[in-house]
Write a protein that holds these residues in place. Structure first.
Motif, PDB file in Angstrom:
ATOM      1  N   THR A 110     -12.353   4.041  -2.906  1.00  0.00           N
ATOM      2  CA  THR A 110     -10.196   3.477  -2.937  1.00  0.00           C
ATOM      3  C   THR A 110      -9.944   4.955  -3.181  1.00  0.00           C
ATOM      4  O   THR A 110      -9.959   5.494  -3.265  1.00  0.00           O
ATOM      5  CB  THR A 110     -10.367   2.427  -4.148  1.00  0.00           C
ATOM      6  OG1 THR A 110     -11.182   1.607  -4.308  1.00  0.00           O
ATOM      7  CG2 THR A 110      -8.902   2.485  -3.809  1.00  0.00           C
ATOM      8  N   ARG A 111      -9.257   5.277  -1.738  1.00  0.00           N
ATOM      9  CA  ARG A 111      -8.811   6.334  -1.611  1.00  0.00           C
ATOM     10  C   ARG A 111      -6.629   6.142  -2.010  1.00  0.00           C
ATOM     11  O   ARG A 111      -6.012   7.000  -2.291  1.00  0.00           O
ATOM     12  CB  ARG A 111      -8.686   7.075   0.300  1.00  0.00           C
ATOM     13  CG  ARG A 111      -9.366   7.568   0.400  1.00  0.00           C
ATOM     14  CD  ARG A 111      -9.983   8.534  -0.840  1.00  0.00           C
ATOM     15  NE  ARG A 111     -11.531   8.625  -0.264  1.00  0.00           N
ATOM     16  CZ  ARG A 111     -12.434   9.606  -0.388  1.00  0.00           C
ATOM     17  NH1 ARG A 111     -11.560  10.888  -1.616  1.00  0.00           N
ATOM     18  NH2 ARG A 111     -13.156  10.145  -0.037  1.00  0.00           N
ATOM     19  N   HIS A 112      -6.282   5.296  -2.172  1.00  0.00           N
ATOM     20  CA  HIS A 112      -5.248   5.077  -2.642  1.00  0.00           C
ATOM     21  C   HIS A 112      -5.335   3.086  -2.709  1.00  0.00           C
ATOM     22  O   HIS A 112      -5.289   2.419  -2.694  1.00  0.00           O
ATOM     23  CB  HIS A 112      -3.992   4.567  -1.316  1.00  0.00           C
ATOM     24  CG  HIS A 112      -4.662   3.709   0.399  1.00  0.00           C
ATOM     25  ND1 HIS A 112      -5.569   4.424   1.674  1.00  0.00           N
ATOM     26  CD2 HIS A 112      -4.634   2.696   0.360  1.00  0.00           C
ATOM     27  CE1 HIS A 112      -5.986   3.579   2.022  1.00  0.00           C
ATOM     28  NE2 HIS A 112      -5.080   2.205   1.628  1.00  0.00           N
TER      29      HIS A 112
ATOM     30  N   LEU B 166       5.368  -0.260   8.060  1.00  0.00           N
ATOM     31  CA  LEU B 166       5.279   0.867   7.767  1.00  0.00           C
ATOM     32  C   LEU B 166       6.302   1.245   7.191  1.00  0.00           C
ATOM     33  O   LEU B 166       7.492   0.950   7.783  1.00  0.00           O
ATOM     34  CB  LEU B 166       5.314   1.931   8.527  1.00  0.00           C
ATOM     35  CG  LEU B 166       3.433   2.828   8.752  1.00  0.00           C
ATOM     36  CD1 LEU B 166       2.991   4.133   9.547  1.00  0.00           C
ATOM     37  CD2 LEU B 166       2.598   3.250   7.491  1.00  0.00           C
TER      38      LEU B 166
ATOM     39  N   GLN C 222      -3.723  -0.311  -2.979  1.00  0.00           N
ATOM     40  CA  GLN C 222      -3.691  -1.475  -1.794  1.00  0.00           C
ATOM     41  C   GLN C 222      -3.600  -3.467  -2.929  1.00  0.00           C
ATOM     42  O   GLN C 222      -4.406  -3.390  -3.250  1.00  0.00           O
ATOM     43  CB  GLN C 222      -4.743  -1.548  -1.009  1.00  0.00           C
ATOM     44  CG  GLN C 222      -4.722  -2.798   0.491  1.00  0.00           C
ATOM     45  CD  GLN C 222      -5.972  -2.126   1.546  1.00  0.00           C
ATOM     46  OE1 GLN C 222      -6.411  -1.236   1.716  1.00  0.00           O
ATOM     47  NE2 GLN C 222      -6.317  -3.029   2.302  1.00  0.00           N
TER      48      GLN C 222
ATOM     49  N   ALA D 269       0.885  -1.399  -0.157  1.00  0.00           N
ATOM     50  CA  ALA D 269      -0.050   0.032   0.183  1.00  0.00           C
ATOM     51  C   ALA D 269       1.008   1.162   0.205  1.00  0.00           C
ATOM     52  O   ALA D 269       2.144   1.101   0.370  1.00  0.00           O
ATOM     53  CB  ALA D 269      -0.936  -0.082   1.129  1.00  0.00           C
ATOM     54  N   GLU D 270       0.044   2.404  -1.050  1.00  0.00           N
ATOM     55  CA  GLU D 270       1.238   3.550  -0.317  1.00  0.00           C
ATOM     56  C   GLU D 270       0.388   3.946  -0.629  1.00  0.00           C
ATOM     57  O   GLU D 270      -0.956   5.041  -0.453  1.00  0.00           O
ATOM     58  CB  GLU D 270       1.050   3.539  -1.872  1.00  0.00           C
ATOM     59  CG  GLU D 270       2.182   5.229  -2.257  1.00  0.00           C
ATOM     60  CD  GLU D 270       2.481   5.159  -3.481  1.00  0.00           C
ATOM     61  OE1 GLU D 270       3.391   7.055  -3.836  1.00  0.00           O
ATOM     62  OE2 GLU D 270       2.502   4.478  -4.309  1.00  0.00           O
ATOM     63  N   HIS D 271       0.993   5.058   1.052  1.00  0.00           N
ATOM     64  CA  HIS D 271       0.126   6.852   1.149  1.00  0.00           C
ATOM     65  C   HIS D 271       0.766   8.386   1.029  1.00  0.00           C
ATOM     66  O   HIS D 271       2.118   7.180   1.084  1.00  0.00           O
ATOM     67  CB  HIS D 271      -0.186   6.084   3.082  1.00  0.00           C
ATOM     68  CG  HIS D 271      -0.911   4.783   2.950  1.00  0.00           C
ATOM     69  ND1 HIS D 271      -2.491   5.081   3.292  1.00  0.00           N
ATOM     70  CD2 HIS D 271      -0.825   3.798   2.906  1.00  0.00           C
ATOM     71  CE1 HIS D 271      -2.862   3.762   3.736  1.00  0.00           C
ATOM     72  NE2 HIS D 271      -1.862   2.973   3.304  1.00  0.00           N
ATOM     73  N   ARG D 272      -0.102   9.439   1.644  1.00  0.00           N
ATOM     74  CA  ARG D 272       0.756   9.950   1.645  1.00  0.00           C
ATOM     75  C   ARG D 272       2.323  10.500   2.549  1.00  0.00           C
ATOM     76  O   ARG D 272       3.637  10.789   2.565  1.00  0.00           O
ATOM     77  CB  ARG D 272      -0.070  11.532   2.121  1.00  0.00           C
ATOM     78  CG  ARG D 272      -0.667  11.242   1.009  1.00  0.00           C
ATOM     79  CD  ARG D 272      -1.712  12.880   0.894  1.00  0.00           C
ATOM     80  NE  ARG D 272      -2.344  13.275   0.161  1.00  0.00           N
ATOM     81  CZ  ARG D 272      -3.295  14.286   0.172  1.00  0.00           C
ATOM     82  NH1 ARG D 272      -3.169  14.923   0.762  1.00  0.00           N
ATOM     83  NH2 ARG D 272      -4.564  15.323  -0.791  1.00  0.00           N
TER      84      ARG D 272
ATOM     85  N   TYR E 238       4.692   3.894   2.995  1.00  0.00           N
ATOM     86  CA  TYR E 238       4.468   3.186   2.590  1.00  0.00           C
ATOM     87  C   TYR E 238       4.440   2.569   3.577  1.00  0.00           C
ATOM     88  O   TYR E 238       4.685   1.449   4.543  1.00  0.00           O
ATOM     89  CB  TYR E 238       5.669   2.419   1.318  1.00  0.00           C
ATOM     90  CG  TYR E 238       6.165   2.948   0.529  1.00  0.00           C
ATOM     91  CD1 TYR E 238       5.507   3.396  -1.033  1.00  0.00           C
ATOM     92  CD2 TYR E 238       6.603   4.141   0.658  1.00  0.00           C
ATOM     93  CE1 TYR E 238       5.679   4.036  -2.288  1.00  0.00           C
ATOM     94  CE2 TYR E 238       7.213   5.236  -0.360  1.00  0.00           C
ATOM     95  CZ  TYR E 238       6.872   4.942  -1.620  1.00  0.00           C
ATOM     96  OH  TYR E 238       6.485   5.877  -2.566  1.00  0.00           O
ATOM     97  N   TYR E 239       3.333   0.260   2.936  1.00  0.00           N
ATOM     98  CA  TYR E 239       3.424  -0.428   4.138  1.00  0.00           C
ATOM     99  C   TYR E 239       3.868  -1.934   2.963  1.00  0.00           C
ATOM    100  O   TYR E 239       3.553  -1.659   2.296  1.00  0.00           O
ATOM    101  CB  TYR E 239       1.677  -1.198   4.226  1.00  0.00           C
ATOM    102  CG  TYR E 239       1.045  -0.682   5.453  1.00  0.00           C
ATOM    103  CD1 TYR E 239       2.202  -1.122   6.336  1.00  0.00           C
ATOM    104  CD2 TYR E 239       0.211   0.698   5.472  1.00  0.00           C
ATOM    105  CE1 TYR E 239       0.646   0.032   8.029  1.00  0.00           C
ATOM    106  CE2 TYR E 239      -0.232   1.654   6.420  1.00  0.00           C
ATOM    107  CZ  TYR E 239       0.703   0.761   7.718  1.00  0.00           C
ATOM    108  OH  TYR E 239      -0.255   1.750   8.951  1.00  0.00           O
TER     109      TYR E 239
ATOM    110  N   HIS F 222       9.120   3.593   4.616  1.00  0.00           N
ATOM    111  CA  HIS F 222       9.826   5.205   3.951  1.00  0.00           C
ATOM    112  C   HIS F 222      11.025   4.661   3.338  1.00  0.00           C
ATOM    113  O   HIS F 222      11.835   4.278   3.133  1.00  0.00           O
ATOM    114  CB  HIS F 222      10.656   6.402   5.483  1.00  0.00           C
ATOM    115  CG  HIS F 222      11.491   6.613   5.583  1.00  0.00           C
ATOM    116  ND1 HIS F 222      11.369   5.273   6.456  1.00  0.00           N
ATOM    117  CD2 HIS F 222      13.029   6.393   5.346  1.00  0.00           C
ATOM    118  CE1 HIS F 222      13.015   5.268   7.946  1.00  0.00           C
ATOM    119  NE2 HIS F 222      13.917   6.546   6.370  1.00  0.00           N
TER     120      HIS F 222
END
Length: 355
Positions: A236-238, A50, A240, A34-37, A40-41, A52
């Protein structure tokens, strides 16, 4: 998590070979799920954490560039029970688009996928020209495209199915209803252990609902469509990565407001036009006023749809423009690096240091 779990996520002998030098230095392999602002996971033999990315990944392509969901990465421990991403392992495939607006830069949506499921609704938002764009991106990815037509229960015009088949030009087309379940088994038949599929399409096409159907439970949030235009609300915001029952890997993605193609061979998505062009008298036929032009003859006879031909030309122009802008950008970046290096050399000489 055992090594077998990495194999379940798609770990291969080729990846093992590429990772050898990192293994000797104590690093771990992991896959971006998964990728977030905020980062990453990633999933490794130690579980999910998590992570970086090191700054050098952004600045130096030697290390592979910035990660995307689906990437296999090299990680090490970082403070706060997190991982630091040191490098990317070689990608097999990647689904890209051009960054929005005027920038001529590549935006990698997902990596290392085997099948691109191009999802389009059969409701009022059905658009064959949009399907053509997604097909160009899918063919360019190196993965196998499959068109999935959702909302079969809302189909009001059977001609949409015919249009989709014409646009597909030999690509498999599956029609489904997330409401009744019709056709879901046809999509499920594409799922295979350790194979990665991605759901790609605009908002409101039912990608997350389809993911839930395939999983047999709610794994992604879904939302109601807007009353005004029937479009989705980007539930779906990101991006996954999900492991499905049976071992297949599915990546759900947010709906794309637009898809500007990055690069690729348009002829792959327009094989019917490519076949016509091969029948022209001249190899360098421009398909305008040349004699014995098979393309113009097909247009005149109605065998080739004028809108499809216009779409083909439009995509060709876009790719040429992107290539030109990208070339100019690369030249500017190289000049900037040369100037910076020259400044460092002059400064080193001034203070008596070796450059």
């Amino acid at each position: 998590m055992s090594d077998a779990s990495l194999a379940d996520l798609g770990w291969t002998d080729e990846l093992e070979a590429a990772f050898t030098t990192y293994a000797e230095r104590g690093f771990l392999p992991a896959r971006v799920v998964a990728e977030h602002r905020g980062g990453y996971y990633v999933r490794s033999a130690l579980g999910d954490r998590l992570a970086h990315a090191r700054g050098r990944l952004r600045d130096d392509e030697l290390w592979g560039g910035m990660p995307a969901v689906g990437d296999w990465v090299v990680v090490c421990d970082a403070p706060g029970e997190r991982f630091a991403i040191e490098a990317l392992l070689p990608r097999r495939t990647k689904v890209s688009r051009k960054t929005p607006w005027l920038k001529a830069e590549e935006h990698i949506l997902v990596a290392n996928v085997d099948i691109v499921l191009i999802v389009s609704g059969l409701d009022g938002d059905f658009n064959p020209r949009r399907l053509e764009r997604y097909l160009v991106a899918a063919w360019d990815s190196g993965a196998d495209p499959v068109i999935v037509l959702t909302k079969l229960d809302l189909l009001d015009d059977p001609d949409k199915l015919v249009e989709a088949e014409l646009v597909a030009a030999g690509v498999p087309v599956v029609s489904v209803s997330n409401v009744t379940g019709e056709g879901i088994d046809d999509v499920r038949a594409l799922l295979a252990p350790a194979k990665t599929l991605v759901l790609l399409g605009s908002s409101g096409t039912g990608k997350s609902t389809l993911a839930n159907r395939l999983a047999g439970r709610e794994v992604m949030a879904t939302g109601e469509l807007r009353k005004g235009d029937g479009r989705g609300r980007h539930t779906t915001r990101h991006r996954q990565l999900l492991v499905m029952p049976g071992g297949a890997i599915l990546i759900d993605t947010p709906g794309l407001r637009e898809l500007q193609v990055w690069e690729g061979d348009v002829d792959s998505a327009f094989s019917d036009i490519a076949e016509l062009a091969a029948q022209c008298r001249f190899n360098d036929c421009a398909h305008t006023t040349e004699p014995d032009c098979a393309v113009q003859e097909a247009l005149a006879a109605g065998a080739l749809d004028e809108d499809r031909w216009a779409s083909y030309l439009r995509l060709q122009r876009e790719l040429r423009a992107i290539e030109a802008r990208s070339s100019h950008r690369i030249q500017r970046e190289l000049k900037s690096r040369w100037r910076a290096r020259a400044r460092e050399t002059r400064r080193a000489r001034r203070y008596g240091h070796k450059p």
